[in-house]
Motif scaffolding. Structure first.
Motif, PDB file in Angstrom:
ATOM      1  N   GLY A 156       0.821  -1.212   0.000  1.00  0.00           N
ATOM      2  CA  GLY A 156       0.000   0.000   0.000  1.00  0.00           C
ATOM      3  C   GLY A 156       0.852   1.259   0.000  1.00  0.00           C
ATOM      4  N   HIS A 157       1.941   1.229   0.774  1.00  0.00           N
ATOM      5  CA  HIS A 157       2.825   2.388   0.844  1.00  0.00           C
ATOM      6  C   HIS A 157       3.479   2.660  -0.510  1.00  0.00           C
ATOM      7  CE1 HIS A 157       6.895   4.143   1.304  1.00  0.00           C
ATOM      8  NE2 HIS A 157       6.299   4.946   2.177  1.00  0.00           N
ATOM      9  N   TRP A 158       4.033   1.625  -1.140  1.00  0.00           N
ATOM     10  CA  TRP A 158       4.737   1.832  -2.402  1.00  0.00           C
ATOM     11  C   TRP A 158       3.781   2.113  -3.546  1.00  0.00           C
ATOM     12  CZ3 TRP A 158       9.294   3.466  -2.133  1.00  0.00           C
ATOM     13  CH2 TRP A 158      10.192   3.009  -1.164  1.00  0.00           C
ATOM     14  N   LEU A 159       2.580   1.570  -3.494  1.00  0.00           N
ATOM     15  CA  LEU A 159       1.577   1.919  -4.498  1.00  0.00           C
ATOM     16  C   LEU A 159       1.285   3.414  -4.453  1.00  0.00           C
ATOM     17  CD1 LEU A 159      -0.549   1.118  -6.642  1.00  0.00           C
ATOM     18  CD2 LEU A 159      -2.150   0.714  -4.739  1.00  0.00           C
ATOM     19  N   LEU A 160       1.124   3.920  -3.250  1.00  0.00           N
ATOM     20  CA  LEU A 160       0.858   5.347  -3.085  1.00  0.00           C
ATOM     21  C   LEU A 160       2.086   6.176  -3.436  1.00  0.00           C
ATOM     22  CD1 LEU A 160      -1.330   7.368  -2.063  1.00  0.00           C
ATOM     23  CD2 LEU A 160      -0.206   7.247   0.171  1.00  0.00           C
ATOM     24  N   ALA A 161       3.263   5.717  -2.978  1.00  0.00           N
ATOM     25  CA  ALA A 161       4.486   6.500  -3.183  1.00  0.00           C
ATOM     26  C   ALA A 161       4.865   6.586  -4.663  1.00  0.00           C
ATOM     27  CB  ALA A 161       5.626   5.874  -2.383  1.00  0.00           C
ATOM     28  N   ILE A 162       4.876   5.457  -5.354  1.00  0.00           N
ATOM     29  CA  ILE A 162       5.291   5.454  -6.761  1.00  0.00           C
ATOM     30  C   ILE A 162       4.302   6.240  -7.617  1.00  0.00           C
ATOM     31  CG2 ILE A 162       5.684   3.990  -8.782  1.00  0.00           C
ATOM     32  CD1 ILE A 162       6.755   1.861  -6.863  1.00  0.00           C
ATOM     33  N   SER A 163       3.019   6.035  -7.367  1.00  0.00           N
ATOM     34  CA  SER A 163       2.030   6.783  -8.145  1.00  0.00           C
ATOM     35  C   SER A 163       2.145   8.284  -7.873  1.00  0.00           C
ATOM     36  CB  SER A 163       0.619   6.290  -7.815  1.00  0.00           C
ATOM     37  OG  SER A 163       0.315   6.468  -6.432  1.00  0.00           O
ATOM     38  N   PHE A 164       2.436   8.658  -6.635  1.00  0.00           N
ATOM     39  CA  PHE A 164       2.589  10.084  -6.329  1.00  0.00           C
ATOM     40  C   PHE A 164       3.809  10.661  -7.036  1.00  0.00           C
ATOM     41  CE2 PHE A 164       4.149  13.675  -3.810  1.00  0.00           C
ATOM     42  CZ  PHE A 164       3.003  14.445  -3.734  1.00  0.00           C
ATOM     43  N   ILE A 165       4.893   9.915  -7.106  1.00  0.00           N
ATOM     44  CA  ILE A 165       6.090  10.408  -7.796  1.00  0.00           C
ATOM     45  C   ILE A 165       5.800  10.621  -9.277  1.00  0.00           C
ATOM     46  CG2 ILE A 165       8.420   9.767  -8.510  1.00  0.00           C
ATOM     47  CD1 ILE A 165       8.761   8.404  -5.795  1.00  0.00           C
ATOM     48  N   VAL A 166       5.100   9.667  -9.905  1.00  0.00           N
ATOM     49  CA  VAL A 166       4.742   9.820 -11.321  1.00  0.00           C
ATOM     50  C   VAL A 166       3.851  11.042 -11.511  1.00  0.00           C
ATOM     51  CG1 VAL A 166       3.521   8.760 -13.257  1.00  0.00           C
ATOM     52  CG2 VAL A 166       4.998   7.362 -11.804  1.00  0.00           C
ATOM     53  N   LEU A 167       2.866  11.193 -10.648  1.00  0.00           N
ATOM     54  CA  LEU A 167       1.970  12.342 -10.749  1.00  0.00           C
ATOM     55  C   LEU A 167       2.716  13.653 -10.529  1.00  0.00           C
ATOM     56  CD1 LEU A 167      -1.098  10.925  -8.783  1.00  0.00           C
ATOM     57  CD2 LEU A 167      -0.917  11.263 -11.253  1.00  0.00           C
ATOM     58  N   THR A 168       3.675  13.648  -9.607  1.00  0.00           N
ATOM     59  CA  THR A 168       4.436  14.866  -9.331  1.00  0.00           C
ATOM     60  C   THR A 168       5.281  15.269 -10.530  1.00  0.00           C
ATOM     61  OG1 THR A 168       4.511  14.376  -6.959  1.00  0.00           O
ATOM     62  CG2 THR A 168       6.149  15.904  -7.825  1.00  0.00           C
ATOM     63  N   LEU A 169       6.001  14.319 -11.104  1.00  0.00           N
ATOM     64  CA  LEU A 169       6.876  14.645 -12.230  1.00  0.00           C
ATOM     65  C   LEU A 169       6.077  15.107 -13.440  1.00  0.00           C
ATOM     66  CD1 LEU A 169       9.480  11.735 -11.969  1.00  0.00           C
ATOM     67  CD2 LEU A 169       9.737  14.108 -11.220  1.00  0.00           C
ATOM     68  N   THR A 170       5.008  14.402 -13.751  1.00  0.00           N
ATOM     69  CA  THR A 170       4.198  14.802 -14.904  1.00  0.00           C
ATOM     70  C   THR A 170       3.460  16.113 -14.636  1.00  0.00           C
ATOM     71  OG1 THR A 170       2.411  13.360 -14.102  1.00  0.00           O
ATOM     72  CG2 THR A 170       3.920  12.451 -15.745  1.00  0.00           C
ATOM     73  N   GLY A 171       3.044  16.323 -13.394  1.00  0.00           N
ATOM     74  CA  GLY A 171       2.370  17.575 -13.046  1.00  0.00           C
ATOM     75  C   GLY A 171       3.319  18.759 -13.082  1.00  0.00           C
ATOM     76  N   LEU A 172       4.556  18.573 -12.594  1.00  0.00           N
ATOM     77  CA  LEU A 172       5.534  19.660 -12.647  1.00  0.00           C
ATOM     78  C   LEU A 172       5.880  20.022 -14.084  1.00  0.00           C
ATOM     79  CD1 LEU A 172       7.971  18.692  -9.741  1.00  0.00           C
ATOM     80  CD2 LEU A 172       6.275  20.522  -9.774  1.00  0.00           C
ATOM     81  N   ASN A 173       5.848  19.041 -14.964  1.00  0.00           N
ATOM     82  CA  ASN A 173       6.085  19.347 -16.378  1.00  0.00           C
ATOM     83  C   ASN A 173       4.986  20.245 -16.933  1.00  0.00           C
ATOM     84  OD1 ASN A 173       7.268  18.968 -19.105  1.00  0.00           O
ATOM     85  ND2 ASN A 173       5.382  17.817 -19.459  1.00  0.00           N
ATOM     86  N   LEU A 174       3.737  19.978 -16.535  1.00  0.00           N
ATOM     87  CA  LEU A 174       2.641  20.830 -16.985  1.00  0.00           C
ATOM     88  C   LEU A 174       2.745  22.238 -16.408  1.00  0.00           C
ATOM     89  CD1 LEU A 174      -0.353  18.323 -16.674  1.00  0.00           C
ATOM     90  CD2 LEU A 174       0.847  19.022 -18.753  1.00  0.00           C
ATOM     91  N   LEU A 175       3.319  22.350 -15.217  1.00  0.00           N
ATOM     92  CA  LEU A 175       3.404  23.650 -14.554  1.00  0.00           C
ATOM     93  C   LEU A 175       4.626  24.455 -15.012  1.00  0.00           C
ATOM     94  CD1 LEU A 175       2.116  25.501 -12.432  1.00  0.00           C
ATOM     95  CD2 LEU A 175       3.522  24.369 -10.698  1.00  0.00           C
ATOM     96  N   PHE A 176       5.775  23.779 -15.147  1.00  0.00           N
ATOM     97  CA  PHE A 176       7.019  24.489 -15.448  1.00  0.00           C
ATOM     98  C   PHE A 176       7.665  24.087 -16.773  1.00  0.00           C
ATOM     99  CE2 PHE A 176       6.901  24.198 -10.731  1.00  0.00           C
ATOM    100  CZ  PHE A 176       6.822  25.549 -10.441  1.00  0.00           C
ATOM    101  N   GLY A 177       7.146  23.039 -17.419  1.00  0.00           N
ATOM    102  CA  GLY A 177       7.827  22.494 -18.583  1.00  0.00           C
ATOM    103  C   GLY A 177       8.009  23.474 -19.728  1.00  0.00           C
ATOM    104  N   ARG A 178       7.014  24.310 -19.969  1.00  0.00           N
ATOM    105  CA  ARG A 178       7.107  25.250 -21.090  1.00  0.00           C
ATOM    106  C   ARG A 178       8.259  26.230 -20.903  1.00  0.00           C
ATOM    107  NH1 ARG A 178       1.630  28.091 -22.843  1.00  0.00           N
ATOM    108  NH2 ARG A 178       1.151  25.876 -23.125  1.00  0.00           N
ATOM    109  N   ASP A 179       8.571  26.567 -19.669  1.00  0.00           N
ATOM    110  CA  ASP A 179       9.646  27.525 -19.403  1.00  0.00           C
ATOM    111  C   ASP A 179      11.005  26.859 -19.214  1.00  0.00           C
ATOM    112  OD1 ASP A 179       7.858  29.671 -19.495  1.00  0.00           O
ATOM    113  OD2 ASP A 179       7.318  29.407 -17.385  1.00  0.00           O
ATOM    114  N   LEU A 180      11.015  25.611 -18.696  1.00  0.00           N
ATOM    115  CA  LEU A 180      12.282  24.975 -18.349  1.00  0.00           C
ATOM    116  C   LEU A 180      12.700  23.877 -19.334  1.00  0.00           C
ATOM    117  CD1 LEU A 180      11.806  24.647 -14.471  1.00  0.00           C
ATOM    118  CD2 LEU A 180      12.917  26.482 -15.753  1.00  0.00           C
TER     119      LEU A 180
END
Length: 387
Positions: A156-180
């Motif tokens: 349960g911990h790793w399911l939550l952790a890995i999915s959160f990391i994927v969501l964070t990286l893809t979400g940060l790309n949507l937020l900052f990707g155009r500039d960075l």
């Protein structure tokens, strides 16, 4: 004759030009007279119409009165809802001014403050590590271990952790990707990364929700507040001063704070994310603010928003802003959790790695829980029949 014909031809042309020059002023005067007559007739019509007085807020004649074009476009600018012949009623809104405000907030303060929050968290963790160093097991490793988490708990911990990391990286790309990222990798690579990242973000979100439910069901009973937590907080959790180890149960106060931050923040992220995945089907902000208004809390005014209800498109804009705020806040919290569970504390990663922790580590950081585990082991040993 040929010369005479040419002469007559030239004189004929001259006569024609002179006749046209004489008739042109006469024609212009006739046209001007007709126009004046029509204008006078129009003024008489206006005067007779004005004598009847205004009707339904409108001035008779050829003026709009209170229904001027400026008023109409002002209403449209404020999001007035019109009627359309197609099934999509949202198309009845020609101009939605809140969209400009959303874009200015999204591309300005929201992006700036999010970047500073993430960068500030990393700097603070690096400074803490430089000052405190890695938290070691003061009594050294005992060489024997106790089971900290079972397999289903680690899953349960790793399911939550890995999915959160994927969501964070893809979400940060949507937020900052155009500039960075776009200037570094170019439009083709950035477009491919963003496209597949968006697909991953949409589908991995369901794994995150499943992991959130799983850890809540397994650990909620261990994360209820207790008096022991106050003592742990008063002693700074033992992470500020070497050799200080306040008593703690299976989860200390710091872990409980992270647990409830993840549960509540994850729930809020899931709701706003659901609204973004299935647009124009939910009205979370309208419903929430109306419920708060019923108990005397004007949340919309506190946030500087107009009173509800909101149009469907504005609900989506609010969902997007709130989704970013909660995602960035949770990322900062999880960064601290990752730090203390890896390089920040010796033996901490084993709890979620193998599920087994060193006995001395358990005694120092979770003494109450360690004593409970030993008491159960002794009781089980006494209950087993001798061979």
């Amino acid at each position: 004759m040929t010369r005479l014909g040419h002469l007559l031809s030239g004189r004929g042309r001259l006569a024609l030009l002179l006749a046209f020059a004489l008739l042109l002023p006469l024609g212009l005067s006739v046209v001007a007279g007709d126009a004046a007559a029509q204008s006078g007739s129009l003024r008489l019509d206006d005067e007779s119409a004005a004598a009847t007085g205004p009707t339904d807020g409108g001035v008779p004649g050829y003026t709009r009165g209170l229904d001027s074009d400026a008023d109409i476009w002002r209403d449209i600018r404020h999001g007035a809802q019109g009627r359309v012949a197609i099934p999509d009623a949202k198309a009845g809104i020609m101009v939605q001014s809140e969209g400009e405000q959303w874009q200015a907030l999204r591309m300005g303060p929201l992006q700036d403050y999010s970047g500073w929050a993430l960068l500030g968290t990393i700097v603070l963790l690096a400074a803490f590590f430089a000052l405190r160093g890695r938290i070691r097991i003061d009594h050294g490793k005992a060489g024997t271990t106790v089971e900290r988490f079972k397999g289903i708990e680690r899953f349960g911990h790793w399911l939550l952790a890995i999915s959160f990391i994927v969501l964070t990286l893809t979400g940060l790309n949507l937020l900052f990707g155009r500039d960075l990222i776009l200037p570094l990798l170019g439009p083709e690579v950035f477009a491919a990364i963003t496209l597949w990242g968006k697909i991953a973000h949409n589908y991995v979100a369901f794994a995150f929700m499943a992991g959130l439910v799983l850890i809540f069901l397994m650990w909620v009973v261990h994360n209820l507040p207790s008096v022991t937590d106050l003592k742990w907080l008063a002693m700074g959790g033992g992470v500020l001063i070497k050799g200080v180890h306040p008593p703690a149960k299976k989860f200390n106060a710091g872990q409980k704070l992270i647990f409830w931050s993840v549960i509540l923040g994850g729930l809020s992220l899931s709701l706003s994310g659901w609204a973004l995945l299935f647009p124009f089907e939910t009205y979370f902000f309208t419903d929430t603010f109306e419920q708060l208004n019923a108990v005397g809390i004007d949340a919309a005014a506190l946030l500087g928003l107009p009173p509800p209800p909101y149009e469907a498109i504005m609900e989506q804009q609010l969902n997007q802003i709130w989704h970013v705020i909660m995602a960035v806040a949770m990322t900062c919290i999880i960064l601290a959790h990752i730090y203390i569970g890896s390089v920040g504390m010796e033996g901490a990663f084993d709890a979620m790695g193998s599920g087994q922790v060193d006995k001395n580590w358990a005694q120092e950081h979770h003494s109450i829980w360690a004593e409970e585990v030993e008491a159960k082991a002794r009781a089980k040993g006494l209950a087993e029949p001798a061979e």
